[in-house]
Design an enzyme around this catalytic site. Structure first.
Site, mmCIF file in Angstrom:
data_model
loop_
_atom_site.group_PDB
_atom_site.id
_atom_site.type_symbol
_atom_site.label_atom_id
_atom_site.label_comp_id
_atom_site.label_asym_id
_atom_site.label_seq_id
_atom_site.Cartn_x
_atom_site.Cartn_y
_atom_site.Cartn_z
ATOM 1 N N PRO A 47 -15.139 -1.196 24.561
ATOM 2 C CA PRO A 47 -16.258 -1.690 24.968
ATOM 3 C C PRO A 47 -17.057 -0.670 25.446
ATOM 4 C CG PRO A 47 -14.427 -2.402 26.470
ATOM 5 C CD PRO A 47 -13.762 -1.532 24.934
ATOM 6 N N ASN A 48 -18.237 -0.863 25.677
ATOM 7 C CA ASN A 48 -19.433 -0.103 26.155
ATOM 8 C C ASN A 48 -19.536 1.367 25.374
ATOM 9 O OD1 ASN A 48 -20.227 -2.064 28.115
ATOM 10 N ND2 ASN A 48 -18.068 -1.587 28.926
ATOM 11 N N ARG A 69 -25.529 4.725 29.181
ATOM 12 C CA ARG A 69 -24.492 4.557 30.131
ATOM 13 C C ARG A 69 -24.188 5.615 30.981
ATOM 14 N NH1 ARG A 69 -18.121 3.703 28.466
ATOM 15 N NH2 ARG A 69 -17.801 2.551 30.272
ATOM 16 N N TYR A 79 -20.582 10.463 31.240
ATOM 17 C CA TYR A 79 -20.087 10.429 29.685
ATOM 18 C C TYR A 79 -21.027 11.230 29.094
ATOM 19 C CZ TYR A 79 -17.498 6.398 31.280
ATOM 20 O OH TYR A 79 -16.201 5.380 32.006
ATOM 21 N N ASN A 83 -10.118 5.446 21.415
ATOM 22 C CA ASN A 83 -10.689 5.087 22.589
ATOM 23 C C ASN A 83 -10.932 3.818 23.114
ATOM 24 O OD1 ASN A 83 -12.029 5.315 25.155
ATOM 25 N ND2 ASN A 83 -13.774 6.621 24.549
ATOM 26 N N ALA A 136 -12.431 0.614 28.544
ATOM 27 C CA ALA A 136 -11.661 -0.030 29.759
ATOM 28 C C ALA A 136 -10.272 -0.697 29.259
ATOM 29 C CB ALA A 136 -12.662 -1.010 30.262
ATOM 30 N N GLU A 196 -5.241 9.089 21.315
ATOM 31 C CA GLU A 196 -6.113 8.540 22.313
ATOM 32 C C GLU A 196 -7.341 9.730 22.769
ATOM 33 O OE1 GLU A 196 -3.952 8.110 26.103
ATOM 34 O OE2 GLU A 196 -5.258 6.536 26.669
ATOM 35 N N HIS A 255 -10.351 10.002 25.442
ATOM 36 C CA HIS A 255 -11.527 9.771 26.496
ATOM 37 C C HIS A 255 -12.565 10.663 26.675
ATOM 38 C CE1 HIS A 255 -8.896 6.207 27.549
ATOM 39 N NE2 HIS A 255 -7.893 6.826 27.657
ATOM 40 N N ARG A 285 -10.519 10.577 37.967
ATOM 41 C CA ARG A 285 -11.325 9.538 38.315
ATOM 42 C C ARG A 285 -10.601 8.683 39.225
ATOM 43 N NH1 ARG A 285 -14.763 7.388 33.681
ATOM 44 N NH2 ARG A 285 -15.808 6.418 35.168
HETATM 45 C C1 DQA Z 1 -13.298 6.153 28.871
HETATM 46 C C2 DQA Z 1 -12.687 6.050 30.202
HETATM 47 C C3 DQA Z 1 -12.279 4.540 30.749
HETATM 48 O O1 DQA Z 1 -11.827 4.383 31.943
HETATM 49 C C4 DQA Z 1 -13.583 3.798 30.613
HETATM 50 O O2 DQA Z 1 -13.302 2.439 31.061
HETATM 51 C C5 DQA Z 1 -14.450 3.871 29.526
HETATM 52 C C6 DQA Z 1 -14.560 5.290 28.849
HETATM 53 C C7 DQA Z 1 -13.727 7.510 28.427
HETATM 54 O O3 DQA Z 1 -13.961 7.660 27.384
HETATM 55 O O4 DQA Z 1 -13.764 8.363 29.244
HETATM 56 O O5 DQA Z 1 -15.149 2.899 29.293
HETATM 57 O O6 DQA Z 1 -12.463 5.580 27.799
#
Ligand code: DQA
Length: 143
Positions: A9-10, A17, A22, A73, A76, A97, A99, A106
């Protein structure tokens, strides 16, 4: 070699964002990076992004017998999704994985990663470049 790149998501909101967290690069920039990496590494890359947990689980299940590696990735869902962890375990495909941000630095609620309990490697805090590193890792190890 076929690699599935999954984004939660997102991630489609990259560039808009929280750019301080990011970065300024957009989701389109990420897709361009994936295309460049596919050519450079001579791998086939299929990408998919969803804001829905079940849709991500479906894609992982459908990857069984089709893909040789997964770059994920979970966004959340990283911090909540036992369903994504179980799907990765079910298919048994090597996974990395990614990020974009440095989650280790964080909030406390970001310190657990359920999918990370299956993934053989985590790349965090390298921006969208982390996806390229993940693909290079899978190619070097499994192609
Ligand atoms: C994320 C880190 C997560 O905590 C966050 O909820 C995201 C993006 C990252 O790519 O840094 O949506 O996965």
């Amino acid at each position: 070699m076929k690699i599935l790149v999954l984004n939660g998501p997102n991630i489609n909101m990259l560039g808009i964002r929280e750019p301080d967290v990011y970065g300024a690069e957009s989701y389109a920039d990420l897709l361009a990076l994936l295309e460049e990496t596919a050519t450079a590494q001579q791998v086939e890359i299929i990408h998919y992004q969803s804001n829905h947990e079940g849709a991500l689980v479906d894609k992982i299940q459908e990857a069984y017998g089709v893909f040789d590696g997964i770059v994920i990735n979970p966004a959340a869902y990283t911090h909540t999704s036992i369903a994504i962890l179980d799907a990765l375990k079910a298919v048994g495909i090597p996974a990395v994985e990614v990020h974009i941000s440095d989650v280790a630095k964080r909030e406390a609620f970001r310190q657990i990663s359920y999918p990370g309990m299956y993934c053989e490697k985590t790349i965090a805090g390298q921006g969208i470049r982390g996806y390229r590193l993940a693909i290079e890792y899978l190619k070097a190890k499994y192609a």
